[in-house]
Design an enzyme around this catalytic site. Structure first.
Site, PDB file in Angstrom:
ATOM      1  N   TYR A 227      37.026  37.987  19.553  1.00  0.00           N
ATOM      2  CA  TYR A 227      37.736  36.890  20.230  1.00  0.00           C
ATOM      3  C   TYR A 227      39.106  36.651  19.598  1.00  0.00           C
ATOM      4  O   TYR A 227      40.106  36.453  20.295  1.00  0.00           O
ATOM      5  CB  TYR A 227      36.903  35.604  20.175  1.00  0.00           C
ATOM      6  CG  TYR A 227      37.421  34.514  21.090  1.00  0.00           C
ATOM      7  CD1 TYR A 227      38.330  33.558  20.644  1.00  0.00           C
ATOM      8  CD2 TYR A 227      37.025  34.458  22.428  1.00  0.00           C
ATOM      9  CE1 TYR A 227      38.827  32.574  21.488  1.00  0.00           C
ATOM     10  CE2 TYR A 227      37.506  33.472  23.284  1.00  0.00           C
ATOM     11  CZ  TYR A 227      38.416  32.540  22.802  1.00  0.00           C
ATOM     12  OH  TYR A 227      38.914  31.578  23.648  1.00  0.00           O
TER      13      TYR A 227
ATOM     14  N   TYR B 160      32.843  27.254  26.415  1.00  0.00           N
ATOM     15  CA  TYR B 160      32.399  28.261  27.382  1.00  0.00           C
ATOM     16  C   TYR B 160      30.977  27.876  27.799  1.00  0.00           C
ATOM     17  O   TYR B 160      30.100  27.719  26.961  1.00  0.00           O
ATOM     18  CB  TYR B 160      32.386  29.652  26.742  1.00  0.00           C
ATOM     19  CG  TYR B 160      33.762  30.240  26.531  1.00  0.00           C
ATOM     20  CD1 TYR B 160      34.551  29.867  25.447  1.00  0.00           C
ATOM     21  CD2 TYR B 160      34.283  31.170  27.422  1.00  0.00           C
ATOM     22  CE1 TYR B 160      35.825  30.409  25.255  1.00  0.00           C
ATOM     23  CE2 TYR B 160      35.560  31.723  27.230  1.00  0.00           C
ATOM     24  CZ  TYR B 160      36.308  31.339  26.157  1.00  0.00           C
ATOM     25  OH  TYR B 160      37.569  31.872  25.974  1.00  0.00           O
TER      26      TYR B 160
ATOM     27  N   HIS C 181      43.543  26.984  16.914  1.00  0.00           N
ATOM     28  CA  HIS C 181      42.114  26.704  17.064  1.00  0.00           C
ATOM     29  C   HIS C 181      41.314  27.635  16.155  1.00  0.00           C
ATOM     30  O   HIS C 181      41.519  28.842  16.175  1.00  0.00           O
ATOM     31  CB  HIS C 181      41.675  26.912  18.522  1.00  0.00           C
ATOM     32  CG  HIS C 181      41.949  25.728  19.390  1.00  0.00           C
ATOM     33  ND1 HIS C 181      41.193  25.431  20.497  1.00  0.00           N
ATOM     34  CD2 HIS C 181      42.877  24.762  19.312  1.00  0.00           C
ATOM     35  CE1 HIS C 181      41.642  24.321  21.072  1.00  0.00           C
ATOM     36  NE2 HIS C 181      42.683  23.898  20.375  1.00  0.00           N
TER      37      HIS C 181
ATOM     38  N   PRO D 237      39.009  37.356  32.704  1.00  0.00           N
ATOM     39  CA  PRO D 237      39.620  36.447  31.713  1.00  0.00           C
ATOM     40  C   PRO D 237      38.624  35.802  30.735  1.00  0.00           C
ATOM     41  O   PRO D 237      39.033  35.096  29.827  1.00  0.00           O
ATOM     42  CB  PRO D 237      40.302  35.396  32.574  1.00  0.00           C
ATOM     43  CG  PRO D 237      39.731  35.525  33.921  1.00  0.00           C
ATOM     44  CD  PRO D 237      39.194  36.898  34.067  1.00  0.00           C
TER      45      PRO D 237
ATOM     46  N   LYS E 111      41.732  38.024  27.013  1.00  0.00           N
ATOM     47  CA  LYS E 111      42.367  39.232  26.493  1.00  0.00           C
ATOM     48  C   LYS E 111      43.559  39.736  27.313  1.00  0.00           C
ATOM     49  O   LYS E 111      44.361  40.522  26.791  1.00  0.00           O
ATOM     50  CB  LYS E 111      41.326  40.372  26.438  1.00  0.00           C
ATOM     51  CG  LYS E 111      40.243  40.151  25.411  1.00  0.00           C
ATOM     52  CD  LYS E 111      40.808  40.141  23.996  1.00  0.00           C
ATOM     53  CE  LYS E 111      39.895  39.419  23.031  1.00  0.00           C
ATOM     54  NZ  LYS E 111      40.616  38.663  22.027  1.00  0.00           N
TER      55      LYS E 111
HETATM   56  P1  FAS Z   1      52.314  40.365  35.237  1.00  0.00           P
HETATM   57  O1  FAS Z   1      51.509  40.620  36.479  1.00  0.00           O
HETATM   58  O2  FAS Z   1      52.284  39.031  34.598  1.00  0.00           O
HETATM   59  O3  FAS Z   1      53.864  40.663  35.559  1.00  0.00           O
HETATM   60  C1  FAS Z   1      54.244  41.758  36.359  1.00  0.00           C
HETATM   61  C2  FAS Z   1      55.601  41.431  36.958  1.00  0.00           C
HETATM   62  O4  FAS Z   1      56.048  42.582  37.715  1.00  0.00           O
HETATM   63  C3  FAS Z   1      55.553  40.258  37.931  1.00  0.00           C
HETATM   64  O5  FAS Z   1      56.574  39.339  37.645  1.00  0.00           O
HETATM   65  C4  FAS Z   1      55.753  40.917  39.300  1.00  0.00           C
HETATM   66  O6  FAS Z   1      56.468  40.082  40.212  1.00  0.00           O
HETATM   67  C5  FAS Z   1      56.585  42.132  38.939  1.00  0.00           C
HETATM   68  N1  FAS Z   1      56.488  43.215  39.923  1.00  0.00           N
HETATM   69  C6  FAS Z   1      55.399  43.624  40.600  1.00  0.00           C
HETATM   70  N2  FAS Z   1      55.717  44.652  41.417  1.00  0.00           N
HETATM   71  C7  FAS Z   1      57.052  44.891  41.227  1.00  0.00           C
HETATM   72  C8  FAS Z   1      57.966  45.816  41.768  1.00  0.00           C
HETATM   73  N3  FAS Z   1      57.594  46.701  42.689  1.00  0.00           N
HETATM   74  N4  FAS Z   1      59.264  45.789  41.363  1.00  0.00           N
HETATM   75  C9  FAS Z   1      59.658  44.879  40.431  1.00  0.00           C
HETATM   76  N5  FAS Z   1      58.835  43.961  39.871  1.00  0.00           N
HETATM   77  C10 FAS Z   1      57.546  43.981  40.280  1.00  0.00           C
HETATM   78  N6  FAS Z   1      44.814  36.465  31.121  1.00  0.00           N
HETATM   79  C11 FAS Z   1      44.224  35.771  30.121  1.00  0.00           C
HETATM   80  O7  FAS Z   1      44.265  36.204  28.963  1.00  0.00           O
HETATM   81  N7  FAS Z   1      43.611  34.566  30.400  1.00  0.00           N
HETATM   82  C12 FAS Z   1      43.589  34.028  31.666  1.00  0.00           C
HETATM   83  O8  FAS Z   1      43.038  32.959  31.879  1.00  0.00           O
HETATM   84  C13 FAS Z   1      44.197  34.720  32.719  1.00  0.00           C
HETATM   85  N8  FAS Z   1      44.226  34.186  33.992  1.00  0.00           N
HETATM   86  C14 FAS Z   1      44.830  34.910  35.004  1.00  0.00           C
HETATM   87  C15 FAS Z   1      44.881  34.415  36.331  1.00  0.00           C
HETATM   88  C16 FAS Z   1      45.484  35.160  37.358  1.00  0.00           C
HETATM   89  C17 FAS Z   1      45.534  34.606  38.774  1.00  0.00           C
HETATM   90  C18 FAS Z   1      46.034  36.431  37.076  1.00  0.00           C
HETATM   91  C19 FAS Z   1      46.663  37.269  38.180  1.00  0.00           C
HETATM   92  C20 FAS Z   1      45.994  36.922  35.773  1.00  0.00           C
HETATM   93  C21 FAS Z   1      45.404  36.164  34.724  1.00  0.00           C
HETATM   94  N9  FAS Z   1      45.367  36.644  33.404  1.00  0.00           N
HETATM   95  C22 FAS Z   1      44.790  35.952  32.394  1.00  0.00           C
HETATM   96  C23 FAS Z   1      45.950  37.903  33.069  1.00  0.00           C
HETATM   97  C24 FAS Z   1      47.428  37.707  32.950  1.00  0.00           C
HETATM   98  O9  FAS Z   1      47.714  36.693  32.038  1.00  0.00           O
HETATM   99  C25 FAS Z   1      48.019  39.042  32.632  1.00  0.00           C
HETATM  100  O10 FAS Z   1      47.278  39.703  31.608  1.00  0.00           O
HETATM  101  C26 FAS Z   1      49.467  38.979  32.219  1.00  0.00           C
HETATM  102  O11 FAS Z   1      50.179  38.292  33.213  1.00  0.00           O
HETATM  103  C27 FAS Z   1      49.943  40.419  32.039  1.00  0.00           C
HETATM  104  O12 FAS Z   1      51.311  40.409  31.975  1.00  0.00           O
HETATM  105  P2  FAS Z   1      52.155  41.603  32.626  1.00  0.00           P
HETATM  106  O13 FAS Z   1      51.541  42.888  32.241  1.00  0.00           O
HETATM  107  O14 FAS Z   1      53.573  41.305  32.298  1.00  0.00           O
HETATM  108  O15 FAS Z   1      51.900  41.507  34.203  1.00  0.00           O
HETATM  109  C1  PHB Z   2      42.946  29.400  29.749  1.00  0.00           C
HETATM  110  O1  PHB Z   2      43.169  28.376  29.056  1.00  0.00           O
HETATM  111  O2  PHB Z   2      43.583  29.659  30.802  1.00  0.00           O
HETATM  112  C2  PHB Z   2      41.870  30.352  29.311  1.00  0.00           C
HETATM  113  C3  PHB Z   2      41.324  30.218  28.046  1.00  0.00           C
HETATM  114  C4  PHB Z   2      40.327  31.103  27.643  1.00  0.00           C
HETATM  115  C5  PHB Z   2      39.891  32.086  28.518  1.00  0.00           C
HETATM  116  C6  PHB Z   2      40.458  32.225  29.794  1.00  0.00           C
HETATM  117  C7  PHB Z   2      41.451  31.344  30.188  1.00  0.00           C
HETATM  118  O3  PHB Z   2      38.902  32.937  28.126  1.00  0.00           O
END
Ligand code: FAS
Ligand code: PHB
Length: 394
Positions: A387, A203, A75, A295, A299
């Site tokens: 961005y 957005y 994009h 989000p 980032k």
């Molecule tokens: P993660 O949280 O993905 O992974 C951590 C891992 O550690 C998990 O598998 C967990 O089970 C494990 N863990 C936890 N405690 C443990 C323990 N005690 N022992 C062993 N393992 C353990 N980011 C965006 O850029 N755009 C978005 O739209 C967006 N939407 C999101 C929506 C939600 C609901 C959430 C929660 C996050 C969102 N994020 C978004 C952010 C997300 O994408 C994170 O930045 C990304 O998952 C980060 O990856 P990790 O650091 O690997 O953490």
């Molecule tokens: C998504 O596609 O999940 C998404 C894209 C852009 C954002 C947040 C989430 O800023």
């Protein structure tokens, strides 16, 4: 108790842990991943959707970018809808040709898990009562696995266990400082197998609140609505969701919107959170274990990737070249980029969301700021360069 040894113990098999594991494997560095959830659960999580070029390059370096090349959608712009008018921010024209790639975090996780399985690398899924200790001297990880007690002795521990993990929680309180801002609303997200409403992300800043029109492919869409913090998913039928989304869109998008049954629906809270420092002796924090962004700036996943870029090169430099310079610089290098992404994510959230406690004057000032940004090449350039992602090497 079963005793194991390795060079690096990685706690968490999310994008950060899996990507680190793959990069260490490619460099011939021994490591073990310990994950509390099942592989199926980890692979099923629906989260982010936008990859910066830094993340795309890292996945290529890790040798897991085949699906991304086939299915990722490059994009070169985003739309910002305000006062019923859409304004395109031409990301590529404003950043010397940079783009972002639409590719779901779910796919990134599956690609990394498949590569890990193919290489038959050691992972403990469904590990219970994971504990880390002695990480200033001789790091150890202890956990239960299939009824057995296991202890791993290692050179380093990578805390990739997310915001609710145990690694950050295991650091002595006098060695750590955290910064936090909780937002007074959440994001209600819906995934549906319907074609996206537009070719690029929209957005939306509206009097009824923020909305985001995103996608996962040309046949699968991802939509978000700003909702009050106390809303529950069960308060939102598909019909109510689509009606509310339409009410926040412009006339052209309302006509083009294709609705359908949700295949996933969830509400995520929004917060800004940073841990300082990100290294404690031989324990490193990376990704959501160290920081959280709202989000709005897309980032979260990308910051996890840049932390892993710094951490993997520091560990490779240590084992291959015998230098600990990267290890010493890890925390400062990450935090330089983390805080800039925190600022951008806070700014996009502040600018595009409706804050109930906002005075009329503050609301007018925000409208003027958004109008200036969208009417100015300098303003749109600052939005675009943040961005697409700031450089990873200063
Ligand atoms: P993660 O949280 O993905 O992974 C951590 C891992 O550690 C998990 O598998 C967990 O089970 C494990 N863990 C936890 N405690 C443990 C323990 N005690 N022992 C062993 N393992 C353990 N980011 C965006 O850029 N755009 C978005 O739209 C967006 N939407 C999101 C929506 C939600 C609901 C959430 C929660 C996050 C969102 N994020 C978004 C952010 C997300 O994408 C994170 O930045 C990304 O998952 C980060 O990856 P990790 O650091 O690997 O953490
Ligand atoms: C998504 O596609 O999940 C998404 C894209 C852009 C954002 C947040 C989430 O800023």
């Amino acid at each position: 108790m079963e005793l194991l040894t390795t060079q690096v113990a990685i706690i968490g098999a999310g994008p950060a842990g899996l990507l680190l594991g793959q990069l260490l494997y490619k460099a011939g560095i021994e490591h073990i991943i310990i994950e509390q959830r099942s592989a199926e659960y980890v692979a099923s999580r629906i989260r982010a959707g936008i990859l910066e070029q830094v993340s795309v390059d890292l996945l290529k370096q890790a040798g897991v970018d085949q699906h991304l090349k086939e299915k990722g959608l490059p994009h070169s712009g985003i739309e910002i809808l305000t006062n019923g008018q859409k304004h395109r921010v031409d990301l590529s024209a404003l950043t010397g040709g940079k783009q972002v790639t639409v590719y779901g975090q779910t796919e990134v996780t599956k690609d990394l898990m498949m590569a890990r399985e193919a290489a038959q690398l050691k992972s403990f899924y469904e590990a219970q009562n994971v504990q880390v200790s002695d990480f200033y001297q001789t790091p150890k990880v202890h956990f239960e696995y299939q009824g057995k007690s296991i202890q791993i002795e290692c050179d380093f521990i990578a805390g990739c266990d997310g915001y609710h993990g145990i690694c950050r929680a295991s650091v002595p309180q006098d060695k750590i400082k955290t910064y936090e801002k909780v937002y007074p609303f959440g994001w209600l997200g819906v995934l549906a197998d319907v074609p996206p409403v537009a070719d690029e992300l929209i957005y939306v800043q509206s009097e009824r609140g923020f909305a985001l029109c995103s996608m996962r492919s040309e046949t699968r869409s991802r939509y978000y609505l700003q909702v009050p913090l106390n809303d529950r998913v069960e308060d939102w039928s598909d019909e109510r969701f689509w009606e509310e989304l339409k009410s926040r869109l412009d006339a052209e998008s309302q006509k083009k919107l294709v609705t359908g049954p949700s295949i996933e629906k969830s509400i995520a809270p929004l917060r800004s959170f940073v841990t300082e420092p990100m290294r404690f002796g031989k324990l490193f924090l990376a990704g959501d274990a160290a920081h959280i962004v709202p989000p709005t700036g897309a980032k979260g996943l990308n910051l996890a990737a840049s932390d892993i870029a710094y951490l993997s090169s520091a560990l490779i430099e240590y084992y291959v070249e015998g230098s600990d310079q990267g290890i010493q610089e890890y925390s400062e290098k990450c935090l330089q980029r983390v805080w800039k992404a925190e600022r951008f994510s806070w700014w996009m959230t502040h600018l595009l969301h409706r804050f109930e406690i906002e005075s009329e004057f503050e609301h007018k000032i925000k409208q003027a700021e958004l109008s200036y940004i969208l009417g100015s090449t300098a303003g749109k350039t600052t939005l675009a360069e943040n961005y697409v992602g700031l450089p990873i090497h200063a």
